[in-house]
Write a protein that holds these residues in place. Sequence first.
Motif, short mmCIF file in Angstrom:
data_model
loop_
_atom_site.label_atom_id
_atom_site.label_comp_id
_atom_site.label_asym_id
_atom_site.label_seq_id
_atom_site.Cartn_x
_atom_site.Cartn_y
_atom_site.Cartn_z
N ASP A 248 17.92 22.18 26.31
CA ASP A 248 17.62 20.75 27.07
C ASP A 248 16.51 20.08 26.68
O ASP A 248 16.57 18.72 26.52
N LYS A 249 15.44 20.85 26.14
CA LYS A 249 14.29 20.16 25.81
C LYS A 249 14.23 19.20 24.44
O LYS A 249 13.84 18.21 24.19
N ALA A 250 15.24 20.15 23.55
CA ALA A 250 15.51 19.35 22.25
C ALA A 250 16.14 18.30 22.23
O ALA A 250 15.98 17.09 21.70
N LEU A 251 17.26 18.41 23.30
CA LEU A 251 18.28 17.26 23.65
C LEU A 251 17.48 15.90 24.14
O LEU A 251 17.65 14.84 23.52
N LEU A 255 17.43 12.26 22.28
CA LEU A 255 18.07 11.13 22.94
C LEU A 255 16.94 10.11 22.92
O LEU A 255 17.28 8.80 23.18
N GLN A 256 15.62 10.33 22.91
CA GLN A 256 14.59 9.27 23.15
C GLN A 256 14.41 8.91 21.82
O GLN A 256 13.75 7.60 21.64
N HIS A 257 14.91 9.14 20.67
CA HIS A 257 14.83 8.60 19.17
C HIS A 257 15.68 7.44 19.17
O HIS A 257 16.64 7.35 19.41
N PRO A 258 14.85 6.27 18.70
CA PRO A 258 15.58 4.94 18.56
C PRO A 258 17.01 4.96 17.97
O PRO A 258 18.03 4.55 18.20
N SER A 259 16.76 5.71 16.52
CA SER A 259 18.13 5.57 15.89
C SER A 259 19.22 6.33 16.47
O SER A 259 20.21 6.41 15.96
N LEU A 298 19.90 18.48 13.50
CA LEU A 298 18.74 17.83 14.42
C LEU A 298 17.78 18.94 15.20
O LEU A 298 16.76 18.58 15.28
N TYR A 299 18.65 19.93 15.57
CA TYR A 299 17.70 21.08 16.24
C TYR A 299 18.77 22.34 15.93
O TYR A 299 19.78 22.34 15.96
N GLY A 300 18.03 23.42 15.63
CA GLY A 300 18.67 24.69 15.39
C GLY A 300 17.77 25.84 15.97
O GLY A 300 16.82 25.93 16.04
#
Length: 358
Positions: A248-251, A255-259, A298-300
């Motif tokens: 949840d924290k990673a997501l 999602l806050q990343h502009p790209s 993006l996250y693992g």
Amino acid sequence: MLELKNIDVVFRQKKEEIRAVSDVSLTINKGDVFGIVGYSGAGKSTLVRVINLLQRPTGGEVIFQGKNLLSLTPRQLREERKKIGMIFQHFHLMMARTVYENVDFSLKYTSLSKKQRDEKVLALLELVGLSDKKETYPSQLSGGQKQRVAIARALANDPEILLCDEATSALDPKTTQQILALLKSLNQKLGVTIVLITHEMQVVKEICNRVAVMENGQVIEQNSLIHIFSRPQQALTKDFIRTATHTDKALETILQHPSLAKPDQQSELVELSYLGESASEPLIAQLYSKFQVETNILYGNIEFLQQVPFGTLIVVLKGQRTQRQKAVAYLKEQQVTVTMLRRDTASEPALLKSIGGG
């Protein structure tokens, strides 16, 4: 070993009825480390107090080792309660007594001689790693040490089952890990069955082999730890797991990343969860060779549940829509759970939608 059948607990305050537990049935087998998880007010602490009848249920049965505790005389119930130890969030130690005296107090009304009691107390303090603290008072101990004293005291009468009501909630993360490791060791060395009440799935993940999830006084889901993590059915269970795996924290960060905030026609954000053999397969690489779908990780995260690898990835799948659909279908065939975290059309908002399983 322990069976709760259709347990109801209703509190009556003036003209109001509060149903704390509603029609809960659980079976806890000998040797289990059984986790009951839920947020505050879910009814889990009330339920655990029903096990030793500190809270008598309004309805239902409590069957412990073949005996219905509700049908026992007060004397018979006292004897059965000796087989059920309990530890609490705030330790409940006697501050005016030493560590030794706190543990010895549980043996006060047994048939053991003074020498036997002394040997047992010292053995228990050795077991929980407090041999050098026997003459110390609780006020001189850390939180973790206090809980170790409480555990030793709970084990004094050789219980068959140990109830842990938020036993790590007052402890820092490092100490929590140490107490959980101790409980796991006791389960393995002594064969004591453990029922663990908590609001943290992270705690359940560390030592439990079976899990029940509670909400509004009801058990909404129960299964083995591995099944709960790999195939959660209820929204609350999924929320707990996402917190425990830090997804949840990673997501939120992603999602806050502009790209990544604006989707395009050729890509979509996806969460992949996989268990066991799937964790060791080069599935990501195969998505391009088989379907010409590029995968940007993006996250693992990968960890072990009951010695079984469990992995979570957040990835961007990029390629033609039909090819992405084929890639997702392939992942599902490989027993990967696929959750679409964002639609691939700009007109639709970011959302969570589970589409996979297998």
